[in-house]
Design a protein around this motif. Sequence first.
Motif, PDB file in Angstrom:
ATOM      1  N   LEU A  40      10.175   3.623  -2.633  1.00  0.00           N
ATOM      2  CA  LEU A  40       8.975   2.877  -2.261  1.00  0.00           C
ATOM      3  C   LEU A  40       8.177   2.694  -3.541  1.00  0.00           C
ATOM      4  O   LEU A  40       7.732   3.667  -4.154  1.00  0.00           O
ATOM      5  CB  LEU A  40       8.158   3.660  -1.231  1.00  0.00           C
ATOM      6  N   TRP A  41       8.008   1.436  -3.967  1.00  0.00           N
ATOM      7  CA  TRP A  41       7.430   1.148  -5.268  1.00  0.00           C
ATOM      8  C   TRP A  41       6.195   0.275  -5.081  1.00  0.00           C
ATOM      9  O   TRP A  41       6.246  -0.753  -4.384  1.00  0.00           O
ATOM     10  CB  TRP A  41       8.472   0.422  -6.098  1.00  0.00           C
TER      11      TRP A  41
ATOM     12  N   ASP B 180       8.222  -1.574   9.266  1.00  0.00           N
ATOM     13  CA  ASP B 180       7.444  -0.594   8.516  1.00  0.00           C
ATOM     14  C   ASP B 180       6.101  -1.230   8.157  1.00  0.00           C
ATOM     15  O   ASP B 180       5.826  -2.370   8.559  1.00  0.00           O
ATOM     16  CB  ASP B 180       8.243  -0.088   7.306  1.00  0.00           C
ATOM     17  N   PRO B 181       5.218  -0.529   7.413  1.00  0.00           N
ATOM     18  CA  PRO B 181       3.899  -1.101   7.117  1.00  0.00           C
ATOM     19  C   PRO B 181       3.925  -2.415   6.346  1.00  0.00           C
ATOM     20  O   PRO B 181       2.955  -3.171   6.393  1.00  0.00           O
ATOM     21  CB  PRO B 181       3.218   0.003   6.299  1.00  0.00           C
TER      22      PRO B 181
ATOM     23  N   ARG C 256       4.002   5.684   2.269  1.00  0.00           N
ATOM     24  CA  ARG C 256       4.354   7.091   2.185  1.00  0.00           C
ATOM     25  C   ARG C 256       4.005   7.797   3.491  1.00  0.00           C
ATOM     26  O   ARG C 256       4.787   8.571   4.032  1.00  0.00           O
ATOM     27  CB  ARG C 256       3.628   7.775   1.025  1.00  0.00           C
ATOM     28  N   SER C 257       2.821   7.530   4.011  1.00  0.00           N
ATOM     29  CA  SER C 257       2.398   8.142   5.264  1.00  0.00           C
ATOM     30  C   SER C 257       3.359   7.808   6.401  1.00  0.00           C
ATOM     31  O   SER C 257       3.721   8.675   7.203  1.00  0.00           O
ATOM     32  CB  SER C 257       0.980   7.678   5.613  1.00  0.00           C
TER      33      SER C 257
ATOM     34  N   ASP D 190       0.863  -1.185   0.000  1.00  0.00           N
ATOM     35  CA  ASP D 190       0.000   0.000   0.000  1.00  0.00           C
ATOM     36  C   ASP D 190       0.895   1.230   0.000  1.00  0.00           C
ATOM     37  O   ASP D 190       1.406   1.645   1.045  1.00  0.00           O
ATOM     38  CB  ASP D 190      -0.905  -0.033   1.234  1.00  0.00           C
ATOM     39  N   LEU D 191       1.102   1.802  -1.175  1.00  0.00           N
ATOM     40  CA  LEU D 191       2.022   2.931  -1.313  1.00  0.00           C
ATOM     41  C   LEU D 191       1.597   4.112  -0.448  1.00  0.00           C
ATOM     42  O   LEU D 191       2.434   4.776   0.163  1.00  0.00           O
ATOM     43  CB  LEU D 191       2.149   3.359  -2.780  1.00  0.00           C
TER      44      LEU D 191
END
Length: 137
Positions: free
Chosen positions: A50-51, A115-116, A19-20, A14-15
């Motif tokens: 981040l892709w 991270d997420p 990003r968040s 989930d980009l």
Amino acid sequence: MDQRISFVTLAVADLSASRSFYVDGLGWTPEMEADGVVMIPVGEHVILSLWDRAEFEEEVGPIATGDGVAPFTLAHNVATREEVDSVLELARSLGREASEGQERVWGGYTGYFSDPDGVRWEVAYNPGPVGQSVLPG
């Protein structure tokens, strides 16, 4: 070929969430954003990319899946033990899993957060020459 790494690319599920986490949560500043990718400078001549996972797989190939953690970590070295604890607390405040900092047999102090997408980040205080060589300034 020069002995260096230019990009570390994470294929993310989930980009927007990634990003968040990195930009809004950790306070990092993207250098470039486009459809499906966010690029963040993370050191001199090094970019964290981040892709979007689907776009990553379309270009690079299928991602292997399974139980457990990925067989790598990313590391963020800091100058003191207190900074390790501070970064781990920041990750917790963002709703991420984070260990407690621990003294290590090699003389340093480290902890981990995810991270997420479950990528593990090591936060490390390393008083030795290698650890000091990666600190800014």
